[in-house]
Scaffold this active site. Structure first.
Site, PDB file in Angstrom:
ATOM      1  N   GLU A 290     -36.585  93.125  59.652  1.00 10.81           N
ATOM      2  CA  GLU A 290     -37.120  92.934  61.005  1.00 10.81           C
ATOM      3  C   GLU A 290     -36.798  94.122  61.906  1.00 10.81           C
ATOM      4  O   GLU A 290     -36.957  94.049  63.119  1.00 10.81           O
ATOM      5  CB  GLU A 290     -36.525  91.655  61.614  1.00 10.81           C
TER       6      GLU A 290
ATOM      7  N   HIS B 293     -42.120  92.518  65.991  1.00 17.85           N
ATOM      8  CA  HIS B 293     -41.786  93.940  65.970  1.00 17.85           C
ATOM      9  C   HIS B 293     -42.515  94.639  64.832  1.00 17.85           C
ATOM     10  O   HIS B 293     -42.608  94.102  63.727  1.00 17.85           O
ATOM     11  CB  HIS B 293     -40.279  94.154  65.773  1.00 17.85           C
TER      12      HIS B 293
ATOM     13  N   LYS C  75     -42.482  88.196  73.025  1.00 21.65           N
ATOM     14  CA  LYS C  75     -42.120  89.619  73.010  1.00 21.65           C
ATOM     15  C   LYS C  75     -42.875  90.345  71.903  1.00 21.65           C
ATOM     16  O   LYS C  75     -42.976  89.846  70.777  1.00 21.65           O
ATOM     17  CB  LYS C  75     -40.609  89.778  72.795  1.00 21.65           C
TER      18      LYS C  75
END
Length: 260
Positions: free
Chosen positions: A90, A147, A174
């Site tokens: 990640e 991400h 996010k």
């Protein structure tokens, strides 16, 4: 018509209320370093402090992790504390935890009621309902994040990630991506602005690295509620020092809003 976002208030800090928040990460490798970094950051007065627990060398020992959480709470006082574990896949550090270990540790951290927010990756969809239920039960706000440290996906993909976070019940969504050109930075900005038209929860978006610096200073203008800035060390490419962001944000806002 742009939807008015729901403001997430954490210990009197408003996330999504119009004024961008500054979040600074703690990335110490041991308890002493974590305490020192936390104390140093508190003196700089960011709006939020994030503990990136994947940098902690003893993350494999849940009791030591919980002990550090309690110590940090005592240091930060009323500054909201965000707890994040980011595995290597990640974009984080190599950690000796399986996905199951990670979820169990995050559950125990929520149960302490010492943290105010947790960050969980959208990639791990199977465990999102579990962590959502636990965080709700203990009054911890959930950030669901996506991400990509290799590229900037198409605008439609980024908007879809934000919609997915909403579907899973995130308090905040996010997205952080890596640009190859400035056109990629614009893609991130456009995706944020488009998503802002349709979702109510606060958004945190950024384009990483040097090319994406502008998104860390002007993200508020197109819908991003939080910017990440470094203390003694950064947790992601392109983070600027807290002091520089604190100094530059008001100047950019003043002239962007025509307040000169």
């Amino acid at each position: 018509m742009k939807i008015s976002p729901t403001v997430v208030t954490v210990r009197k800090v408003e996330i999504g209320g119009g004024q961008p928040c500054i979040c600074a990460p703690v990335v110490g490798k041991d308890a002493d370093e974590i305490r020192n970094q936390t104390s140093e950051l508190c003196r700089k007065k960011p709006d939020l402090i994030e503990w990136r627990a994947d940098f902690f060398q003893e993350i494999g020992d849940p009791e030591k992790v919980l002990d550090v959480v309690h110590q940090m709470r005592g240091i930060v006082g009323e500054i909201p504390l965000l707890f994040t574990i980011r595995s290597e896949k990640e974009g984080g550090q190599p950690i000796p935890l399986t996905d199951g270990d990670k979820i169990r540790l995050m559950k125990r951290v929520c149960q302490t009621r010492q943290v105010d927010l947790i960050d969980h990756e959208l990639r791990d969809e199977r465990n999102i309902p579990v962590i959502r239920n636990v965080s709700k039960a203990y009054g911890v706000r959930l950030i669901l994040s996506f991400h990509d440290f290799d590229q900037t996906p198409a605008k439609e993909v980024l908007v879809d990630k934000i919609f997915k976070a909403v579907e899973f019940g995130a308090d905040i969504a996010k997205v952080a991506v890596m640009p190859a050109t400035f056109k990629d930075v614009i893609v991130l900005m456009e995706a944020t602005e488009e998503a802002r038209q349709h979702v109510q929860i606060p958004l945190i978006t950024m384009s990483m690295g040097g090319l994406g610096t502008i998104t860390r200073l002007a993200g508020w203008a197109y819908g991003s509620a939080v910017t990440f800035a470094s203390g003694s060390r950064s947790s992601a490419p392109g983070q600027m020092p807290v002091e520089e962001v604190q100094n530059l944000l008001p100047v950019i806002q003043k002239y962007t809003r025509g307040e000169d």
